[in-house]
Scaffold this active site. Structure first.
Site, PDB file in Angstrom:
ATOM      1  N   LYS A  22      85.841  83.865  27.143  1.00  0.00           N
ATOM      2  CA  LYS A  22      87.030  83.970  27.266  1.00  0.00           C
ATOM      3  C   LYS A  22      87.775  85.050  26.592  1.00  0.00           C
ATOM      4  CE  LYS A  22      88.056  79.619  27.518  1.00  0.00           C
ATOM      5  NZ  LYS A  22      89.094  78.480  26.684  1.00  0.00           N
ATOM      6  N   ARG A  91      92.879  78.722  21.824  1.00  0.00           N
ATOM      7  CA  ARG A  91      91.525  77.985  22.728  1.00  0.00           C
ATOM      8  C   ARG A  91      90.296  78.252  22.182  1.00  0.00           C
ATOM      9  NH1 ARG A  91      93.587  81.458  27.905  1.00  0.00           N
ATOM     10  NH2 ARG A  91      92.393  79.956  29.536  1.00  0.00           N
ATOM     11  N   GLY A 100      84.604  72.238  30.172  1.00  0.00           N
ATOM     12  CA  GLY A 100      85.612  71.406  29.510  1.00  0.00           C
ATOM     13  C   GLY A 100      84.598  70.401  28.554  1.00  0.00           C
ATOM     14  N   MET A 102      84.733  71.596  25.120  1.00  0.00           N
ATOM     15  CA  MET A 102      85.309  71.844  23.923  1.00  0.00           C
ATOM     16  C   MET A 102      86.703  72.187  24.444  1.00  0.00           C
ATOM     17  SD  MET A 102      82.676  74.491  22.199  1.00  0.00           S
ATOM     18  CE  MET A 102      83.045  75.190  23.258  1.00  0.00           C
ATOM     19  N   ARG A 335      86.091  84.769  34.597  1.00  0.00           N
ATOM     20  CA  ARG A 335      84.762  85.545  34.030  1.00  0.00           C
ATOM     21  C   ARG A 335      83.609  85.477  35.217  1.00  0.00           C
ATOM     22  NH1 ARG A 335      84.818  79.220  32.371  1.00  0.00           N
ATOM     23  NH2 ARG A 335      85.704  78.552  34.660  1.00  0.00           N
ATOM     24  N   HIS A 451      86.159  68.850  37.998  1.00  0.00           N
ATOM     25  CA  HIS A 451      84.634  68.965  36.635  1.00  0.00           C
ATOM     26  C   HIS A 451      83.686  68.529  37.075  1.00  0.00           C
ATOM     27  CE1 HIS A 451      82.568  67.235  33.263  1.00  0.00           C
ATOM     28  NE2 HIS A 451      83.041  67.562  32.456  1.00  0.00           N
ATOM     29  N   ARG A 627      36.501  76.762  40.024  1.00  0.00           N
ATOM     30  CA  ARG A 627      36.254  76.172  38.728  1.00  0.00           C
ATOM     31  C   ARG A 627      35.236  75.315  38.499  1.00  0.00           C
ATOM     32  NH1 ARG A 627      40.452  73.445  35.334  1.00  0.00           N
ATOM     33  NH2 ARG A 627      40.211  71.545  36.506  1.00  0.00           N
ATOM     34  N   GLU A 759      40.829  78.194  26.832  1.00  0.00           N
ATOM     35  CA  GLU A 759      42.087  77.313  26.258  1.00  0.00           C
ATOM     36  C   GLU A 759      41.693  76.251  25.889  1.00  0.00           C
ATOM     37  OE1 GLU A 759      41.146  74.448  30.148  1.00  0.00           O
ATOM     38  OE2 GLU A 759      39.126  75.335  30.116  1.00  0.00           O
ATOM     39  N   SER A 778      40.619  83.393  32.217  1.00  0.00           N
ATOM     40  CA  SER A 778      41.943  83.043  32.781  1.00  0.00           C
ATOM     41  C   SER A 778      42.575  81.609  31.725  1.00  0.00           C
ATOM     42  CB  SER A 778      41.592  82.116  34.321  1.00  0.00           C
ATOM     43  OG  SER A 778      42.839  82.078  35.004  1.00  0.00           O
ATOM     44  N   GLY A 780      43.624  79.202  30.751  1.00  0.00           N
ATOM     45  CA  GLY A 780      44.652  77.346  31.116  1.00  0.00           C
ATOM     46  C   GLY A 780      45.556  76.888  30.215  1.00  0.00           C
ATOM     47  N   THR A 781      46.657  77.449  30.151  1.00  0.00           N
ATOM     48  CA  THR A 781      48.172  76.733  29.802  1.00  0.00           C
ATOM     49  C   THR A 781      47.993  75.658  29.285  1.00  0.00           C
ATOM     50  OG1 THR A 781      49.061  77.818  30.862  1.00  0.00           O
ATOM     51  CG2 THR A 781      48.551  79.547  29.320  1.00  0.00           C
ATOM     52  N   ASN A 782      47.382  75.176  29.944  1.00  0.00           N
ATOM     53  CA  ASN A 782      48.237  73.330  29.705  1.00  0.00           C
ATOM     54  C   ASN A 782      47.180  72.860  29.104  1.00  0.00           C
ATOM     55  OD1 ASN A 782      49.555  73.703  32.279  1.00  0.00           O
ATOM     56  ND2 ASN A 782      47.831  72.187  33.743  1.00  0.00           N
ATOM     57  N   CYS A 846      45.718  80.117  35.112  1.00  0.00           N
ATOM     58  CA  CYS A 846      46.632  79.318  35.935  1.00  0.00           C
ATOM     59  C   CYS A 846      46.803  77.808  35.083  1.00  0.00           C
ATOM     60  CB  CYS A 846      44.796  79.523  36.720  1.00  0.00           C
ATOM     61  SG  CYS A 846      43.744  78.634  34.750  1.00  0.00           S
ATOM     62  N   TYR A 866      47.578  88.715  36.835  1.00  0.00           N
ATOM     63  CA  TYR A 866      48.403  87.439  37.266  1.00  0.00           C
ATOM     64  C   TYR A 866      48.297  86.958  36.908  1.00  0.00           C
ATOM     65  CZ  TYR A 866      43.535  85.323  37.558  1.00  0.00           C
ATOM     66  OH  TYR A 866      42.710  85.000  37.352  1.00  0.00           O
TER      67      TYR A 866
HETATM   68  P1  ADP Z   1      88.584  75.695  29.338  1.00  0.00           P
HETATM   69  O1  ADP Z   1      88.173  76.294  28.270  1.00  0.00           O
HETATM   70  O2  ADP Z   1      88.015  74.121  29.261  1.00  0.00           O
HETATM   71  O3  ADP Z   1      89.230  75.900  30.908  1.00  0.00           O
HETATM   72  P2  ADP Z   1      91.471  77.071  28.342  1.00  0.00           P
HETATM   73  O4  ADP Z   1      91.637  77.320  27.042  1.00  0.00           O
HETATM   74  O5  ADP Z   1      90.797  78.262  29.145  1.00  0.00           O
HETATM   75  O6  ADP Z   1      90.347  75.785  28.306  1.00  0.00           O
HETATM   76  O7  ADP Z   1      92.798  76.255  28.590  1.00  0.00           O
HETATM   77  C1  ADP Z   1      93.074  75.015  29.645  1.00  0.00           C
HETATM   78  C2  ADP Z   1      94.056  75.024  30.365  1.00  0.00           C
HETATM   79  O8  ADP Z   1      95.384  75.558  29.644  1.00  0.00           O
HETATM   80  C3  ADP Z   1      93.738  76.156  31.614  1.00  0.00           C
HETATM   81  O9  ADP Z   1      94.245  75.470  32.253  1.00  0.00           O
HETATM   82  C4  ADP Z   1      94.319  77.467  31.062  1.00  0.00           C
HETATM   83  O10 ADP Z   1      94.783  77.989  31.672  1.00  0.00           O
HETATM   84  C5  ADP Z   1      95.963  76.771  30.307  1.00  0.00           C
HETATM   85  N1  ADP Z   1      95.882  77.807  28.969  1.00  0.00           N
HETATM   86  C6  ADP Z   1      96.059  78.394  28.039  1.00  0.00           C
HETATM   87  N2  ADP Z   1      96.284  78.751  27.161  1.00  0.00           N
HETATM   88  C7  ADP Z   1      97.541  78.903  28.026  1.00  0.00           C
HETATM   89  C8  ADP Z   1      98.915  80.124  27.523  1.00  0.00           C
HETATM   90  N3  ADP Z   1      98.924  80.639  26.449  1.00  0.00           N
HETATM   91  N4  ADP Z   1      99.493  80.008  28.469  1.00  0.00           N
HETATM   92  C9  ADP Z   1      99.781  79.104  29.591  1.00  0.00           C
HETATM   93  N5  ADP Z   1      98.712  78.177  29.942  1.00  0.00           N
HETATM   94  C10 ADP Z   1      97.757  78.170  28.940  1.00  0.00           C
HETATM   95 MG    MG Z   2      42.141  73.070  31.239  1.00  0.00          MG
HETATM   96 MG    MG Z   3      90.321  77.723  30.874  1.00  0.00          MG
END
Ligand code: ADP
Ligand code: MG
Ligand code: MG
Length: 887
Positions: A22, A91, A100, A102, A335, A451, A627, A759, A778, A780-782, A846, A866
């Site tokens: 991020k 964040r 979701g 962290m 991203r 989610h 074999r 093997e 060859s 025989g990794t098992n 194999c 191979y």
């Molecule tokens: P996640 O990684 O779970 O997406 P984010 O850090 O992106 O968490 O933030 C959670 C929500 O808060 C997201 O919808 C993000 O766009 C919003 N958000 C984060 N920082 C700001 C900010 N400075 N102003 C407005 N909205 C924010």
């Molecule tokens: Mg064998």
């Molecule tokens: Mg986000």
């Protein structure tokens, strides 16, 4: 002195290790000149230091002060200032996206005073109170560890007291009431008041984000996605922009292409008068992104332009978070977006066509796992199931299973071997366990960015989301379809993640178009198949590794050949002694003297020959490694207990039978404590005279027969379980004699290479000597994995691997993906020493690892000639062999 804090203007997208994904991408967007609210990133290094020592490194506080001062200057406001407060978000953001998993806290800097200032500045009391209650709620949940339900139910209470449905129907007074309620909850739950000092809020939130790296659900997610546990998360401090200022504001998410199909278009969701997660949390119904054009054309046009800038810049599908504050557009995140397997192939080839990337890059962007997913079966004739409804096609696949309504039940039933479909109104990060256990996921709310959809796509799991016509009653453990059909826990449903269809009952599955393409039976080419064809053709072109298959019969051999195998790397012969042929093996074992033994072998000979003729024909012109017999002989005899009982009963009744008694003696004699380490492999060839000679004769005669019929057989004879070169020498002598005899009898030339499996650790460690008697190795990794670790797969996998995986002893079973450090080291030693002794030594593998992407990369790197894998994995190995060459 270590630098722990970087301004957005100081970073770029390639610094994900230090700044997290991020942070790195916020920096990249900032430097592209896009409208990103200013801010700074606290590095993953700071997090790692915090997690290992339990407190922040000394330099951190001072560095944060400097950057905060700069931010305040840029914004012309001070953090939490009572008259005109600067607010920030705190964040999380790790190197790899963990949707979701962290924490993030918004509106940091609000307190009893600054909330007044915010209201006056915005001229909007409702907005200020709404922002404050959000801070209290998020801070309470993530920093103070208070059960989020307490806040949620206070909101529900406020709504029902007022008789309204949506959060936007609560006015300033209602929200002020909620703020008081939330502060009370915090006081009751923690015994102290919500911290009013803005900087203390910011620091506590920062530490909470650090700690969220080690939350149980984050740990589980990492294990599932094979993300290393020691990366740590960065923390981004970002000036707040507000989407909850009224109807001219809002927040949304967007994709530059459809993440489920890869098609270009306008994909995303938008929600007016909302902040942060509202848009994905399903608090209110979002509108499709395209509707933003009517709501705010200026921002919409600007957004589309930015999206195209981002796609061209990243040369890939991007996903985006944005907020509109009173008509001004702000970019909050981007991203390279997760996508389905089909989308990955389509996008990679579309980008070649658009001239943005070359073929090698396209090949790097798809994976063997994705190709394997495209080869999963899909629903064929749908008439077996009764269609209940149609939701959104969030993550493709065809899943059938028993309905469950909660994750613990999903986990329990899956553990008992049941296939389940997890049905929820919407999922949240606590459902991760259940989602992993389920065959598929069905939700009644939320769109393609919910989610459930995001996580399921990431896992490659079938998902239908937003099936709004379904009334899902998780408490009552039932769902009701629009026609009134009630489906209860345990009833079977089928969900189609490619179309969104939901059926009651089990719908039959058929081959996917990609499998039909490999089979050559595809009638109509679709664009997905064209994309796969383009990329796999390129992989074949750049690949150095040969791809063979493990096949024991003509049918498998022929299929593998259609799938692109150029030979058989392992043709097992034990299957050829089962069924009706067991009686001959019994006779061989019971034989009294040479004559009886030879008679038994003579009966087996033509049967074996027939097997080989069929296989050589299917693989005409290509090498076939046969074999010789490997498993312990008692596998062909009746079970000791069964037979003992049979004999005892017969004796009791005075009907004792000579043959059974002899058989019982033999079974007792051959019984072993540890059959895996017992009389098997080359040891059989040495101990049972004539057995291997018969097999070699069958191979030789089959080859002669094929040659006379105009064929071009290329047999290779492989001796299993060799530990010492002397074993191989004995068998090699015998083999060469038989080959010479048959060549003379049949007047054909038979030049067959003779090699061995590696093997056993001893074989790997004495590979230099063994190479003196082997034309090829060859791996025989098992067995090599079993013998290197000293555990027998059948005994240990079910017994304790779950504990080992939980305990992090290995991240993935060494039977699934090669243990590069241990078993891989043996492979490397044997390769180097074998080749040193004999430069033209041919090397292959194999074991099941031949079809595992990570292992294929290792075998490429070590320099094998191979890999050989099961027919269905052949396309995966072709692709990964090519990727290994360009990565
Ligand atoms: P996640 O990684 O779970 O997406 P984010 O850090 O992106 O968490 O933030 C959670 C929500 O808060 C997201 O919808 C993000 O766009 C919003 N958000 C984060 N920082 C700001 C900010 N400075 N102003 C407005 N909205 C924010
Ligand atoms: Mg064998
Ligand atoms: Mg986000």
């Amino acid at each position: 002195m270590t630098t722990y804090v970087f301004d957005f203007a100081e970073g770029n997208k390639d610094q994900k290790d230090l700044l997290g994904g991020k942070g790195a991408n916020l920096a990249e967007m900032t430097n592209l000149g896009l409208p990103v609210p200013p801010g700074f990133t606290i590095t993953t290094e700071a997090c790692k230091a915090y997690l290992s020592t339990g407190s922040a490194p000394d330099e951190l506080a001072g560095q944060v002060c400097e950057h905060l001062a700069a931010l305040e200057k840029a914004m012309g406001k001070k953090l939490g200032d009572p008259t005109d407060p600067l607010l920030v978000s705190v964040r999380s953001g790790a190197k790899f996206s963990m949707p979701g998993m962290m924490e993030t806290v918004l509106n940091v800097g609000l307190n009893d005073e600054s909330v007044q200032g915010l209201a006056r500045q915005a001229d909007n009391e409702r907005f200020a109170q709404d922002s404050y209650r959000r801070l209290l709620q998020m801070f309470g949940k993530t920093v103070l560890d208070i059960d989020g339900e307490l806040f949620e139910s206070a909101i529900e209470d406020a709504k029902s007291a007022k008789g309204v449905q949506a959060d936007v129907d609560l006015d300033a007074d209602d929200l002020r009431g909620l703020v008081e309620k939330f502060k009370q909850i915090i006081h009751d739950q923690t015994g102290r008041d919500f911290p009013q000092d803005p900087r203390e809020q910011m620091d506590l939130a920062t530490y909470a984000v650090f700690q969220s790296w080690n939350s149980p659900r984050a740990i589980l997610y990492r294990r599932q996605e094979r993300i290393p546990a020691d990366l740590g998360t960065a923390v981004n401090i970002v000036a707040m922009v507000f989407g909850n200022l009224g109807a001219d504001s809002g927040t949304g998410v967007a994709f530059t292409r459809d993440p489920s199909t890869g098609m270009r278009g306008i994909y995303g969701d938008y929600l007016q008068n909302a902040q942060g997660e509202d848009v994905v949390a399903g608090v209110r119904n979002t509108v499709p992104l395209a509707d933003l054009e009517k709501i705010d054309k200026k921002s919409y046009d600007q957004l589309l332009e930015i999206m195209s800038t981002l796609e061209n810049h990243y040369q890939d599908l991007c996903d985006i978070e944005f907020t509109i504050e009173r008509g001004n557009l702000w970019m909050l995140q981007t991203r390279v977006g997760k996508r389905t397997a089909a989308a990955a192939f389509r996008i990679a080839t579309a980008l070649i066509d658009e001239g943005l990337i070359d073929r090698d890059e396209a090949l790097r962007r798809v994976t063997g796992d994705q190709l394997a997913q495209l080869m999963f079966p899909r629903f064929g004739d749908r008439s077996d199931g009764k269609k209940l409804t149609k939701g959104m096609n969030a993550s493709p696949g065809a899943a059938v299973g028993k309905v469950v309504f909660d994750s613990p039940t999903a986990v329990r039933m899956a553990h008992d071997g049941e296939k389940v479909i997890l049905v929820r109104r919407e999922t949240n990060p606590d459902d991760l366990n259940g989602m992993i256990a389920a065959e598929g996921i069905l939700t009644s709310r939320g769109g393609k960015t919910s989610h459930a959809a995001v996580v399921a796509r990431g896992m490659g799991k079938t998902c239908v989301c937003g099936a709004e016509e379904l009334d899902v009653d998780t408490k009552g453990k039932k769902l009701t379809a629009p026609d009134g059909t009630v489906v209860s826990e345990g009833d079977v449903i089928s969900i189609d993640g490619s179309t969104g269809d939901v059926f009651l009952g089990e719908v039959a599955v058929t081959d996917s178009p990609v499998v039909e393409y490999f089979e050559g039976t595809l009638k109509e080419e679709d664009d997905l198949v064209q994309a796969v064809d383009k990329i796999i053709t390129h992989a074949d072109g750049v690949r150095r590794l040969g791809i063979r298959t493990n096949a024991d019969n003509g049918e498998d051999a022929a299929r593998a050949r259609r799938f692109g195998a150029t030979g058989i790397g392992l043709c097992r012969t034990e299957h050829m002694f089962l069924g009706e042929r067991r009686q001959h093996v019994e006779r061989l074992i019971l034989a009294d003297g040479k004559e009886e033994r030879e008679a038994a072998l003579a009966e087996l000979l033509p049967l074996q020959r027939g097997d080989f003729v069929e296989i050589f024909e299917a693989m005409d012109g290509l090498p076939v490694t046969v074999r010789l017999l490997d498993p312990p002989l008692h596998e062909f005899l009746p079970d000791l207990t069964d037979l003992s009982v049979r004999v005892a009963i017969a004796e009791e009744q005075g009907k004792s039978n000579e043959k059974d008694r002899k058989l019982l003696d033999a079974v007792r004699r051959l019984h072993e404590q540890n059959p895996m380490l017992g009389l098997r492999g080359v040891r059989l060839g040495i101990v049972i005279p004539g057995l291997f000679a018969m097999q070699v004769r069958a191979i030789a005669e089959a080859a002669a027969e094929r040659r006379k019929a105009g064929g071009d057989p290329h047999a290779e004879i492989m001796i299993p379980l060799v530990g010492a070169v002397q074993e191989l020498e004995l068998i090699r002598d015998e083999t060469e004699k038989v080959l010479a005899t048959v060549a003379e009898e049949q007047s054909v030339e038979l030049d067959m290479s003779i090699g061995t499996m590696i093997e056993l650790p001893r074989a790997a460690l004495t590979a230099g000597q063994i190479a003196g008697a082997a034309d090829f190795f060859s791996f025989g990794t098992n067995d090599l994995t079993q013998t290197a670790w000293g555990f027998s797969r059948d005994d240990v996998e079910a017994a304790f691997f779950a504990r080992y995986l939980e305990g992090g002893i290995f991240g993935v079973s060494p039977f699934e993906s090669l243990d590069v450090e241990g078993v891989g080291r043996l492979v490397r030693i044997a390769t180097e020493e074998g080749r040193a002794a004999r430069p033209d030594l041919k090397l292959g593998i194999c074991g099941e690892h031949g079809g595992d992407p990570a292992s294929v990369h290792f075998f490429h790197e070590v320099g094998l000639d191979y890999v050989s894998c099961s027919p269905f994995r052949v396309p995966v190995a072709r692709l990964e062999g090519g990727r290994a060459a360009v990565l």
